[in-house]
Design an enzyme around this catalytic site. Structure first.
Site, PDB file in Angstrom:
ATOM      1  N   ASP A  31     -97.058  66.326   9.390  1.00  0.00           N
ATOM      2  CA  ASP A  31     -96.006  65.484   8.823  1.00  0.00           C
ATOM      3  C   ASP A  31     -96.202  65.267   7.327  1.00  0.00           C
ATOM      4  O   ASP A  31     -97.226  65.640   6.759  1.00  0.00           O
ATOM      5  CB  ASP A  31     -95.963  64.139   9.563  1.00  0.00           C
ATOM      6  CG  ASP A  31     -97.353  63.605   9.887  1.00  0.00           C
ATOM      7  OD1 ASP A  31     -98.317  64.030   9.224  1.00  0.00           O
ATOM      8  OD2 ASP A  31     -97.474  62.774  10.794  1.00  0.00           O
ATOM      9  N   ASP A  42     -99.621  52.488  18.740  1.00  0.00           N
ATOM     10  CA  ASP A  42     -98.485  52.479  19.660  1.00  0.00           C
ATOM     11  C   ASP A  42     -98.333  53.831  20.363  1.00  0.00           C
ATOM     12  O   ASP A  42     -97.304  54.129  20.949  1.00  0.00           O
ATOM     13  CB  ASP A  42     -97.190  52.103  18.931  1.00  0.00           C
ATOM     14  CG  ASP A  42     -96.856  53.061  17.798  1.00  0.00           C
ATOM     15  OD1 ASP A  42     -97.608  54.056  17.611  1.00  0.00           O
ATOM     16  OD2 ASP A  42     -95.863  52.828  17.084  1.00  0.00           O
ATOM     17  N   HIS A  55     -98.158  56.863  19.116  1.00  0.00           N
ATOM     18  CA  HIS A  55     -97.353  57.930  18.523  1.00  0.00           C
ATOM     19  C   HIS A  55     -98.230  59.084  18.065  1.00  0.00           C
ATOM     20  O   HIS A  55     -99.337  58.886  17.598  1.00  0.00           O
ATOM     21  CB  HIS A  55     -96.460  57.412  17.384  1.00  0.00           C
ATOM     22  CG  HIS A  55     -97.194  57.037  16.129  1.00  0.00           C
ATOM     23  ND1 HIS A  55     -97.335  55.729  15.715  1.00  0.00           N
ATOM     24  CD2 HIS A  55     -97.806  57.798  15.186  1.00  0.00           C
ATOM     25  CE1 HIS A  55     -98.007  55.710  14.577  1.00  0.00           C
ATOM     26  NE2 HIS A  55     -98.310  56.931  14.236  1.00  0.00           N
ATOM     27  N   GLU A  68     -92.584  58.365  16.866  1.00  0.00           N
ATOM     28  CA  GLU A  68     -92.822  56.981  17.237  1.00  0.00           C
ATOM     29  C   GLU A  68     -92.140  56.677  18.570  1.00  0.00           C
ATOM     30  O   GLU A  68     -91.381  57.499  19.092  1.00  0.00           O
ATOM     31  CB  GLU A  68     -92.321  56.108  16.106  1.00  0.00           C
ATOM     32  CG  GLU A  68     -92.950  56.606  14.798  1.00  0.00           C
ATOM     33  CD  GLU A  68     -93.172  55.556  13.768  1.00  0.00           C
ATOM     34  OE1 GLU A  68     -94.272  54.988  13.797  1.00  0.00           O
ATOM     35  OE2 GLU A  68     -92.293  55.317  12.950  1.00  0.00           O
TER      36      GLU A  68
END
Lengths: 404, 285
Positions: B85, B154, B156, B161
């Site tokens: 990313d 979380d 991801h 996400e």
């Protein structure tokens, strides 16, 4: 994505296995050079998809910006102020020899001389880049003749001058030309000196205060008009006095404009400045300290007796005496020696000792975008040193110009 | 190497490697990558293709890989890399950009060639086109041999996400408010400077890799690890998608196991003597 592959086909050198002096710190980084300039390797990698053509293994040594000597009167038997016929060759010879001291640029310095010497000498030596032929010449440093009679030091009294009605015309009449002049040392207490300080500064010439009996307010006034340097601090000026610290007081003056730094030259050869005095100056104003050799013609000559001009001198160790006496006749310090002595005497860091011979003189001369730093885009004038700060090699524009 | 290890390495079973601390996680992962590359025996025309993450978790692994390179154990000359990313709209040379991260923490220390590295360009004029061509480049490189990733608290993976489709591909993604807040500390605490969008590979892009290795360290990631391996596949915990990948290895530290069942931890700890053989130095060189 735009491709910058066309930027240059020139070969790229990568200095590896080194610690480089960047942003006041020695860092474990490689140094990349192309076309004589320091290259941003990240830009090269991502934008140009380029890589190094050649690697130089520095064996863990330090890379610092090349040293800049703003006060050197000669060396190897050459006195820049004497050698009127041979001055060009003389400057070239010294320029070549001081590569081994890590000096990559310098200001050949002329002491007080009669006008005809200036008229003959100044046009003969041009500002020029360094290279295989020697360290670069950034311009002359003219020390005198507009200095104080009381603090003339070794300068010949008969040639001292003062500024008459219009200071600049006296200056031009004496020197003939200001082309190729980078720095002028003068005494700020001389009447009409303010106009001269302002005018020289406007022309991009650094004004230095020295050989002077100025009090602090006269010195501050000169700084406010543009002066930015003190010639060999403590030497040839009034000694420090607590009610009027004189020029020395500039180191801690609150009258220096916020945006400005007053720099001061130090002959850190362990002979011309007592280590305690060196420490006082350094601790009071570390960012302004500029190492200078103030070397005379005897610098670089072997021990023993030598005839220089009318004078016979004798070199013993690091001292140059008037032959048969214990009278010092000038400095025979080399820049690398001054760096080592300064570090040892002041207890400063390696970084500080190297910056006093590179970053600070470059800032003083207003050229720290190109010299005295290892930032991207700056000139690749480099000195390779071991941990004892002995010079291993010198590079100008990325090219090796001297190696031990 | 015993034959059963080879078999264990090949069959479709998730591996969970539990180590004492962060440093051991980095070292184990680096050794695993080293052995993968060496066994692959890359050369001209035969590139090993590696997917790479950024962030604090993989730093220790990069440091070790650099050590292996410097000691002459490993070369990246015939390795291609694809990063997961990159932020949209911050300059490439911004210290927080993933280009800067990869350059400063990995690329500048090794012998990888610029043309073999691939990082999404968050400043491309056409971001959709940039994402599509990234997928094309992965395909052209013959797919990814080993995709290394980390996860957020979380769960991801990359910037996929919670709620990201498990079939997602490389695309422009708006960052979760939590992520933006967490990132503010890297941008002078100024929310206005924090990027709000990123380009990211999709869950399916990572799923396509022949093998996936996820690094998880710290107590704050413990719940995410639990969701990843002990609960069902769920798009709110995108890392759980790798339960359906035939070749996944999770490498974690003790702290990250806090939310796991004792049974799970004991089972995988009991396997460590087998799994550790995967990172032993290779005999033939």
């Amino acid at each position: 994505m735009p491709s910058n592959k066309s930027v240059s086909d020139a070969p790229i050198t990568q200095f590896v296995n080194c610690r480089i002096l960047r942003e006041h710190k020695l860092q474990r980084e490689d140094l990349w050079v192309r076309e004589g300039k320091i290259l941003d390797p990240e830009k090269l990698f991502f934008d140009e998809k380029g890589s190094a053509d050649q690697r130089v293994d520095c064996k863990g040594h330090i890379i610092a910006p090349g040293f800049i000597d703003v006060q050197i009167n000669g060396g190897y038997g050459i006195d820049f102020s004497q050698a009127t016929d041979y001055v060009k060759g003389g400057v070239s010879l010294v320029a070549k020899k001081i590569l081994e001291h890590g000096v990559t640029s310098f200001l050949p310095t002329l002491v007080t001389s009669p006008p005809d010497i200036y008229h003959k000498v100044l046009p003969k030596v041009q500002v020029q880049s360094g290279g295989m032929q020697g360290a670069g010449v950034l311009g002359f440093h003219l020390e005198g003749p507009f200095i104080s009679l009381e603090k003339k030091g070794a300068h010949p009294e008969e040639y001292l001058r003062s500024f008459l009605s219009d200071g600049m015309s006296d200056l031009i009449e004496t020197y003939g030309t200001l082309d190729n002049v980078a720095m002028v040392t003068l005494a700020p207490e001389l009447p009409n000196s303010q106009t001269v300080v302002r005018e020289l500064t406007q022309r991009g010439i650094t004004v230095s205060l020295g050989h002077s009996v100025a009090n602090l307010s006269q010195a501050e006034n000169a700084v406010q008009h543009g002066a930015s340097f003190i010639t060999h601090l403590f030497n040839a000026m009034l000694p420090f006095h607590h009610r009027d610290p004189g020029i020395v007081g500039l180191l801690t003056s609150d009258q220096v404009p916020q945006s400005r730094t007053v720099f001061y030259g130090m002959i850190a050869d362990g002979i011309h400045t007592n280590p305690a005095a060196l420490r006082i100056a350094h601790r009071a104003h570390p960012k302004g300290l500029v190492l200078v050799t103030d070397a005379i013609a005897a610098m670089g000559l072997p021990p023993g007796r030598h005839t220089l001009g009318q004078q016979v001198i004798e070199i013993q160790g690091l001292h140059a005496y008037v032959a048969g006496t214990k009278t010092l006749c000038g400095s025979i310090a080399t820049m690398d020696m001054c760096v080592r002595h300064f570090k040892q005497a002041s207890g400063c860091t390696v970084e500080e000792s190297l910056e006093a011979a590179s970053l600070h003189p470059a800032q003083l001369l207003g050229i720290s975008h190109a010299k005295g730093v290892l930032d991207y885009g700056a000139d690749a004038d480099l000195v390779l040193l071991d941990d004892s700060l002995s010079i291993r090699a010198t590079y100008i524009a990325g090219q090796e110009v001297w190696r031990k | 190497m015993h034959s059963y290890v080879k078999k264990a390495d090949a069959i479709g079973t998730m591996k969970l490697i539990i180590l004492n601390d962060y440093d051991q996680v980095g070292e184990w992962a680096a050794k695993y990558i080293r052995n993968k590359i060496l066994r692959f025996n890359p050369g001209p025309g035969r590139f090993f293709t590696l997917g790479l993450p950024t962030g604090g978790t993989p730093l220790g692994c990069y440091k070790k890989l650099i050590e292996f390179y410097k000691e002459g154990e490993l070369s990246f000359q015939y390795v291609k890399t694809f990063n997961m990313d990159e932020y949209v709209g911050i300059p490439r040379n911004h210290p927080e950009s993933y280009h800067s991260f990869m350059w400063n923490n990995f690329f500048k220390h090794i012998d990888i060639k610029s043309e073999n590295t691939h990082i999404l360009d968050g400043n491309a004029a056409d971001l959709v086109q940039e994402c599509d061509s990234f997928e094309e480049k992965i395909k052209a490189a013959g797919g990814i041999d080993l995709f290394v990733g980390g996860i957020g608290p979380d769960g991801h993976i990359a910037f996929n996400e919670p709620g990201s489709s498990l079939l997602s591909r490389t695309r422009v993604k708006t960052l979760a408010q939590d992520t933006i807040l967490a990132n503010a500390r890297f941008f002078d605490g100024d929310m206005a400077k924090v990027p709000t969008m990123a380009l990211t590979v999709g869950v399916a892009t990572v799923m396509d890799a022949r093998e996936v290795m996820i690094l998880i360290t710290g107590a704050h990631k413990a719940f995410a690890l639990y969701k990843a391996i002990e609960e069902g596949v769920n798009h709110m915990w995108t890392v759980s998608a790798f339960q359906q990948h035939p070749q996944t290895v999770f490498v974690c530290d003790e702290d990250a196991t806090l939310e796991l069942r004792v049974k799970t931890v004991k089972y995988f700890k009991g396997m460590m003597h087998v799994h550790n053989k995967l990172v032993e130095p290779l005999a033939s060189k």
